[in-house]
Design a protein around this motif. Sequence first.
Motif, short mmCIF file in Angstrom:
data_model
loop_
_atom_site.label_atom_id
_atom_site.label_comp_id
_atom_site.label_asym_id
_atom_site.label_seq_id
_atom_site.Cartn_x
_atom_site.Cartn_y
_atom_site.Cartn_z
N MET A 187 0.80 -1.23 0.00
CA MET A 187 0.00 0.00 0.00
C MET A 187 0.83 1.28 0.00
N ARG B 86 11.81 -5.33 4.11
CA ARG B 86 11.58 -5.03 5.54
C ARG B 86 12.81 -5.45 6.32
N TRP C 236 -4.72 -2.84 11.25
CA TRP C 236 -3.55 -2.65 10.38
C TRP C 236 -3.31 -1.18 10.08
N ASN D 49 -3.57 -10.45 3.98
CA ASN D 49 -4.62 -9.77 4.75
C ASN D 49 -5.38 -8.80 3.86
N VAL E 14 -7.09 -5.28 4.36
CA VAL E 14 -7.26 -4.18 5.30
C VAL E 14 -8.45 -3.35 4.85
N ASP F 82 -7.48 -2.72 1.03
CA ASP F 82 -6.06 -2.87 0.72
C ASP F 82 -5.70 -4.33 0.99
N TYR F 83 -5.70 -5.13 -0.07
CA TYR F 83 -5.34 -6.56 0.10
C TYR F 83 -3.86 -6.72 -0.14
N GLY F 84 -3.18 -7.48 0.70
CA GLY F 84 -1.77 -7.81 0.48
C GLY F 84 -1.57 -9.29 0.70
N1 SER Z 1 -2.17 -5.15 3.17
C1 SER Z 1 -0.80 -4.85 3.10
C2 SER Z 1 0.05 -5.41 4.19
O1 SER Z 1 -0.30 -6.28 4.84
C3 SER Z 1 -0.50 -3.42 2.90
O2 SER Z 1 -0.56 -3.18 1.54
O3 SER Z 1 1.15 -5.02 4.44
#
Ligand code: SER
Length: 468
Positions: free
Chosen positions: A45, A71, A186, A238, A240, A260-262
């Motif tokens: 995101m 990360r 989140w 997830n 969000v 916001d799917y990741g």
């Molecule tokens: N949904 C995402 C995450 O989990 C953010 O884009 O990081």
Amino acid sequence: MTALTADDIRRVFLDFMAEQGHVIIPRAPLIPRDDPTTLFTGSGMQPLLPYLLGAEHPAGRRLADSQTCLRVQDIDEVGDNRHTTFFEMLGNWSLGDYFKQEQIPQVWTFLTEKVGLDPNRIYVSCFSGDPEHGIPKDEESAGIWARLFTEAGVSADQVEVGTEEHASEVGTGGARIAFYSDKNWWCRGGKASEMPVGEPGGPDTEMFYLFPQVEHDPAYGEHCHQNCDCGRFIELGNSVFMEYRRTEDGFEPLPRRNVDYGGGLARIAAAAIDSPDVFRIGLLHPIIAKLEELSGRSYDDETRAMRVIADHLRGATFLAVDGVQPGNKGQAYVMRRLIRRAVRFAFDLGLQENFFPEIIPTIAQIYAAHYPEVGEHAEFVQRVLAKEEQSFRRTLRKGLKQLREYRESGVTGHELFVLYDTYGFPVELSAEEALAQGIAVSDDWRAEFDGEMAAQRARSQQSTTLHV
Ligand code: SER
């Protein structure tokens, strides 16, 4: 059906999203363009932040991509079966368009029909609510999940657990849908209480895959549950429901309700081949196989070292593709740290001569098919990384020897500074190395090291002034 590879899954995801009316956008570089608050793109995101806050995206309100992320805060966890610093996040967004009723069935179809995962092994979590700020329990998501599970002939029992600690104390009784508090909120940075004013966030629902072949490890708590870290459940992604923004004293609704799917590509690919070890997937295993070939050692015996090297060199490769070169500050320093740490681990594998020229092409080849820029810059990447390997190898042995001389005395930030300044050991690497060798490290090493750095800067400024 034959299991899909990670490359297949990426393609299937993007095709499916396009069919659902999403515009497929290119990945953003690992170095955020206009966001000084963070060194790296750490989630799907992040490049879309202005649009989640309400700006109109030129490509519309339904977007999807596969975003490369880094990360570094997870660096110490690399070595287990699923953590990596570099990863690809499959993402799709509704910018004020569809919401839970459309998105949850969509991700279900993707995971079960498109990827072919076993519905019996999918578990989820939902937000248990935040009464203090008037944010309700997410019954709606749970209801949608319950319907989908039931239609697939799978149990759909629900349990309220609250915090992660509580879940590990009492367990979830194997419930399919578990309600958590903090774990299902989140935002960037993770904690609602630490969100800066203006930051968006919201409740999320998370999907996990159960690997029954992994036994629960009580070191992580008495009972296993969706969010347990023992590796029996692996989070696949997830969704969000990003509909709030932090204010001085609570939250206000964003102008639009976003989704916001990741989804972690590597983890979904690992689930597809029923391997709790993500390093067995097609994007990582060729790197491991190459390390086995070059070192003559086996992955089974050298699991952690090979995982670290594979992960770090992938990250460093993409940093180079995105224009970073190793150096002493910011992103450049992180890149140096990844490369030098990989070289250090390789040293113990018996790879005591330069091996980047052998392994970087393997990495470039894996990614060039989907990311043409990796192929285009392959030679440049190779040069940048190989140069850094060479320069660190020149001093690696001497630095390790020097460190061993501190066995009796232990080390403080002062000795760590000497190792940094003379032998090019990133300070975190020296501290880690000292601990691994049983050498005492002072509690304040970081502050002491920073003090030495500041003193050196002052000295060099003074000498510049004197010479002018
Ligand atoms: N949904 C995402 C995450 O989990 C953010 O884009 O990081």
